[in-house]
Enzyme design. Structure first.
Site, PDB file in Angstrom:
ATOM      1  N   ASN A   1      54.914   2.188  26.966  1.00 31.58           N
ATOM      2  CA  ASN A   1      54.028   2.215  26.046  1.00 31.58           C
ATOM      3  C   ASN A   1      54.617   1.907  24.839  1.00 31.58           C
ATOM      4  OD1 ASN A   1      51.736   2.416  24.424  1.00 31.58           O
ATOM      5  ND2 ASN A   1      50.588   4.302  25.397  1.00 31.58           N
TER       6      ASN A   1
ATOM      7  N   GLY B   1      60.757   6.313  28.399  1.00 31.20           N
ATOM      8  CA  GLY B   1      62.155   6.409  27.817  1.00 31.20           C
ATOM      9  C   GLY B   1      62.705   5.036  27.122  1.00 31.20           C
TER      10      GLY B   1
ATOM     11  N   LYS C   1      47.774   8.394  37.477  1.00 28.65           N
ATOM     12  CA  LYS C   1      49.080   8.583  37.025  1.00 28.65           C
ATOM     13  C   LYS C   1      48.898  10.190  36.781  1.00 28.65           C
ATOM     14  CE  LYS C   1      52.294   8.271  33.314  1.00 28.65           C
ATOM     15  NZ  LYS C   1      52.611   7.807  32.000  1.00 28.65           N
TER      16      LYS C   1
END
Lengths: 256, 71
Positions: free
Chosen positions: A206, A185, A97
């Protein structure tokens, strides 16, 4: 409901979750189970030499859950590339990522560095999942550079503001040749559902889970929201109209 | 004759070694499970297969990383 496929690898869940900021490793593990996620993100950091610490990996069943190392807190392409290589050696997978951060306060990506790092890492044999802005042009450039998926933000990392630019997410989905993962977000379940209703192939989160008052319950809420949003997207929503249209017949009303 | 101690930089901090060590030996000395970390020696990632043969000597910079919680 079809599986999520990225770079030829199949995932049963369209919810990807993080491993940071949970009250404890045990709660994290319970959240992972409740979320149904089969991919989780991890960060690459120096081992604490001075004291023995509990290993995160003791709380992740890597036979069921795929580890996606990130390059969080890297502010240059060079640092992100270096971290990606360390993550590959620590995890024995070539997935990353990719984050190249451009601003400390907003944690918005540095797209110039991101594109550069994507090109280098693709050439180095990585499966690159870049975290980027909700910008269709940037997403196209990343896909053209060989990114295996694009991960536009819904709002700043950890902000919980929800999907700030739904129209861009739709455009990105319509134009992208690779899976679109809304990353960052999400604040609550409806935000995740919205992302999926817009056509996102997956959602990564997360803080929304780890920071909830009851993280395990929120993990389950997110699982259901992602599934509901995906089904609604596939089912095809009705067009929006300004005025009512009756659901019950207008004929045969008593007294007419 | 005084014994010469070696200094390396380990995760950014000075670290003393009695003699040159392989990466495997350093990890063992630090009680670190080699399967769960990645090691960089002078900015180059050391493949796990090369832990026994990669020697750390005076002035080297070593980074040992692992996975921690993150998003």
């Amino acid at each position: 409901m079809s599986d999520l496929v990225i770079a030829g690898r199949t995932f049963r869940s369209r919810l990807i979750v993080g491993t940071g900021k949970y009250p404890s490793h045990a709660i994290m593990k319970a959240c992972h189970e409740a979320s149904g996620a089969d991919m989780v993100t991890v960060a690459v950091r120096r081992v604490d030499i001075s004291r023995k610490t509990e290993s995160l990996l003791d709380y992740i069943d890597t036979s069921k859950i795929f580890l996606l190392p990130n390059t969080a807190a890297c502010f240059t392409a060079a640092d992100a590339i270096r971290t990606a290589h360390l993550g590959r050696e620590a995890g024995m997978s070539n997935w990353v990522k990719l984050e190249v951060i451009g601003d400390e306060q907003t944690l918005f990506p540095d797209n110039e560095g991101l594109l550069e790092a994507t090109r280098v890492l693709v050439k180095d044999g990585f499966v690159v999942l870049p975290y980027t802005n909700d910008d269709p042009v940037m997403c196209r450039k990343l896909a053209d550079a060989g990114a295996a998926a694009v991960m536009p933000l819904g709002a700043p990392i950890g902000s919980g503001l929800g999907i700030q630019n739904p129209n861009n997410i739709r455009i990105i989905r319509e134009q992208a040749k690779v899976p679109v993962i809304v990353d960052a977000g999400v604040g609550t379940a409806s935000d995740a559902a919205v992302a999926m209703e817009l056509g996102a192939d997956a959602v990564l989160m997360n803080t929304a889970i780890a920071g909830a008052t009851d993280p395990v319950m929120m993990a389950r809420a997110m699982k259901l929201a992602v599934e509901a949003g995906r089904l609604a997207y596939l089912a095809g929503r009705i067009p929006r109209k300004l005025y009512a249209s009756a659901s019950s017949p207008l004929q045969g009303v008593v007294g007419s | 004759m005084t014994r010469h101690l070696m200094m390396i930089k380990l995760n950014g901090d000075p670290h003393q070694l009695a003699q040159p060590l392989s990466v495997s030996a350093l990890l063992a000395q630090l009680e670190i499970d080699a399967r769960r970390v990645a090691v960089e020696l002078n900015l180059a990632v050391v493949k796990k297969a090369a832990y026994d043969s990669s020697l750390i000597t005076d002035g080297d910079e070593v980074e040992i990383v692992n996975f921690v919680g993150g998003g």
